[in-house]
Scaffold this active site. Structure first.
Site, mmCIF file in Angstrom:
data_model
loop_
_atom_site.group_PDB
_atom_site.id
_atom_site.type_symbol
_atom_site.label_atom_id
_atom_site.label_comp_id
_atom_site.label_asym_id
_atom_site.label_seq_id
_atom_site.Cartn_x
_atom_site.Cartn_y
_atom_site.Cartn_z
ATOM 1 N N TYR A 114 -0.707 -8.900 2.539
ATOM 2 C CA TYR A 114 0.061 -9.629 3.550
ATOM 3 C C TYR A 114 -0.739 -10.703 4.283
ATOM 4 O O TYR A 114 -0.268 -11.826 4.430
ATOM 5 C CB TYR A 114 0.706 -8.686 4.580
ATOM 6 C CG TYR A 114 1.674 -9.408 5.500
ATOM 7 C CD1 TYR A 114 2.962 -9.717 5.068
ATOM 8 C CD2 TYR A 114 1.299 -9.836 6.765
ATOM 9 C CE1 TYR A 114 3.837 -10.421 5.874
ATOM 10 C CE2 TYR A 114 2.166 -10.542 7.584
ATOM 11 C CZ TYR A 114 3.436 -10.829 7.132
ATOM 12 O OH TYR A 114 4.292 -11.529 7.935
ATOM 13 N N TYR B 12 -10.052 -3.625 -6.440
ATOM 14 C CA TYR B 12 -8.734 -3.513 -7.049
ATOM 15 C C TYR B 12 -7.977 -4.793 -6.756
ATOM 16 O O TYR B 12 -7.549 -5.033 -5.625
ATOM 17 C CB TYR B 12 -7.999 -2.279 -6.499
ATOM 18 C CG TYR B 12 -6.607 -2.051 -7.049
ATOM 19 C CD1 TYR B 12 -6.123 -2.718 -8.175
ATOM 20 C CD2 TYR B 12 -5.755 -1.149 -6.423
ATOM 21 C CE1 TYR B 12 -4.847 -2.491 -8.662
ATOM 22 C CE2 TYR B 12 -4.466 -0.908 -6.897
ATOM 23 C CZ TYR B 12 -4.021 -1.583 -8.016
ATOM 24 O OH TYR B 12 -2.741 -1.354 -8.496
ATOM 25 N N ILE C 43 -6.910 2.360 -15.293
ATOM 26 C CA ILE C 43 -6.392 3.275 -14.278
ATOM 27 C C ILE C 43 -4.883 3.149 -14.346
ATOM 28 O O ILE C 43 -4.316 2.097 -14.049
ATOM 29 C CB ILE C 43 -6.945 2.965 -12.884
ATOM 30 C CG1 ILE C 43 -8.455 3.249 -12.860
ATOM 31 C CG2 ILE C 43 -6.238 3.815 -11.821
ATOM 32 C CD1 ILE C 43 -9.144 2.895 -11.556
ATOM 33 N N THR D 172 0.083 4.231 -6.090
ATOM 34 C CA THR D 172 1.096 5.007 -6.811
ATOM 35 C C THR D 172 1.397 6.319 -6.085
ATOM 36 O O THR D 172 2.480 6.891 -6.237
ATOM 37 C CB THR D 172 0.630 5.279 -8.252
ATOM 38 O OG1 THR D 172 0.494 4.019 -8.921
ATOM 39 C CG2 THR D 172 1.592 6.153 -9.029
ATOM 40 N N ARG E 108 1.174 -7.262 -5.631
ATOM 41 C CA ARG E 108 1.456 -6.452 -4.441
ATOM 42 C C ARG E 108 0.837 -7.039 -3.169
ATOM 43 O O ARG E 108 1.362 -6.830 -2.085
ATOM 44 C CB ARG E 108 0.925 -5.027 -4.636
ATOM 45 C CG ARG E 108 1.785 -4.165 -5.546
ATOM 46 C CD ARG E 108 1.203 -2.770 -5.664
ATOM 47 N NE ARG E 108 2.049 -1.878 -6.447
ATOM 48 C CZ ARG E 108 2.966 -1.060 -5.958
ATOM 49 N NH1 ARG E 108 3.182 -1.016 -4.660
ATOM 50 N NH2 ARG E 108 3.687 -0.291 -6.739
ATOM 51 N N LYS F 220 -10.764 -2.726 -10.905
ATOM 52 C CA LYS F 220 -9.480 -2.493 -11.554
ATOM 53 C C LYS F 220 -8.736 -3.810 -11.468
ATOM 54 O O LYS F 220 -8.346 -4.252 -10.383
ATOM 55 C CB LYS F 220 -8.705 -1.372 -10.841
ATOM 56 C CG LYS F 220 -7.300 -1.142 -11.399
ATOM 57 C CD LYS F 220 -6.544 -0.091 -10.593
ATOM 58 C CE LYS F 220 -5.113 0.073 -11.116
ATOM 59 N NZ LYS F 220 -4.331 1.045 -10.303
#
Length: 293
Positions: free
Chosen positions: A112, A138, A209, A50, A143, A167
């Site tokens: 990726y 995480y 989070i 973020t 993403r 997370k």
């Protein structure tokens, strides 16, 4: 105090404010940090995605970490984000970043290159063995392009001593419940989906989070604390008021959405580094309407 005890409640993944020249606006960052602490959030996450970390160079990252520790001055725990898809480079960062004051390291899964589950296991094992601080996994397949299966998370939790939590942002409630059922008692499990935080706490997560907490630190952290106390009816009333904000905030891009809210609140300028751009005019109008501007 264990990571699970220390990081209960709401952590906010801080945005990185920029000025009109697209340089980091440290004065605005300081104001954001103060607003988060005043709003009652339990801890802060610096250099999360973020914070637009893919567009920050290493010196900028170091400057942000140093500034954040200085500004926070021990008032709340700080987690430092160190993640990516080059395991060897991340190990160098773990050795070179100022982590002595950090409560933990949050490490986003590789993006990726889409490693197998075995690749994810050994990636995180290598990071945890190199890290001077406990590592929080995480999982954010939206993403990264690769989901980390519940079985991989549980294997890491049981077999790698320095991995302290996750997370979990898969959005898969069954996967979340499997992790909560099978993880060790001292393993931290927090939500990475603001809109799902309430039901995930009901399933047993210890907090979240958050992105939305940047714009609504008091309401959002209050909702989470209320839910953790088991008063889900009261928590739902707060969450119901925030639901439209979640939808607007993530409609186009994070952090473009939350930065638009924060700009309208007078906290930061509405500047983002390419390839991310500010919200479209129509969506920004929805931000203003939500806030009553």
């Amino acid at each position: 105090m264990s990571v699970r005890q220390q990081l209960q409640g709401t952590g906010v993944a801080l945005v990185t404010p920029f000025g009109s020249n697209f340089e980091i606006d440290f004065e605005a960052l300081g104001n954001v940090i103060e607003a988060m602490i005043k709003g009652g959030v339990e801890y802060l996450v610096t250099l999360g995605t973020t914070g637009e970390t893919p567009t920050l160079d290493k010196q900028e990252k170091l400057d942000i970490v140093h500034y954040t520790f200085e500004k926070v001055a021990g008032r709340v725990p700080v987690v430092v984000g160190i993640g990516g898809n080059n395991t060897a480079e991340l190990i160098k960062e773990l050795h070179s970043f100022p982590l002595d004051k950090a409560a933990a390291v949050l490490s986003a899964a590789p993006y990726y290159n889409k490693p197998s589950q075995e690749g994810l296991f050994y990636h995180y094992k290598a990071l945890a063995e190199a890290s001077p601080k406990p590592v929080i996994l995480y999982n954010v397949p939206g993403r990264t392009g690769r989901n980390m299966a519940a079985a991989t998370t549980i294997r890491l939790a049981n077999e790698v001593a320095n991995i302290a939590g996750i997370k979990e942002a898969s959005g898969d409630m069954l996967q979340c419940m499997q992790i909560l059922r099978d993880c060790p008692d001292d393993f931290l499990v927090v939500s990475g989906d603001d809109a799902l935080a309430l039901p995930q706490i009901a399933c047993g997560m210890q907090g979240v989070i958050s992105v939305a907490g940047n714009a609504f630190p008091g309401d959002f952290s209050g909702m989470v604390r209320t839910a953790l106390k088991g008063d889900f009816a009261a928590a739902k009333r707060i969450n119901d008021r925030l639901m439209d904000a979640y939808e607007i905030m993530f409609a186009e891009n994070n952090p473009a959405g939350v930065k638009a809210f924060m700009h309208e609140q007078g906290l930061i300028g509405n500047y983002l580094r390419l390839p991310v751009v500010p919200l479209s005019a129509g969506l920004h109008k929805q931000v203003k309407n939500y806030l009553g501007h």
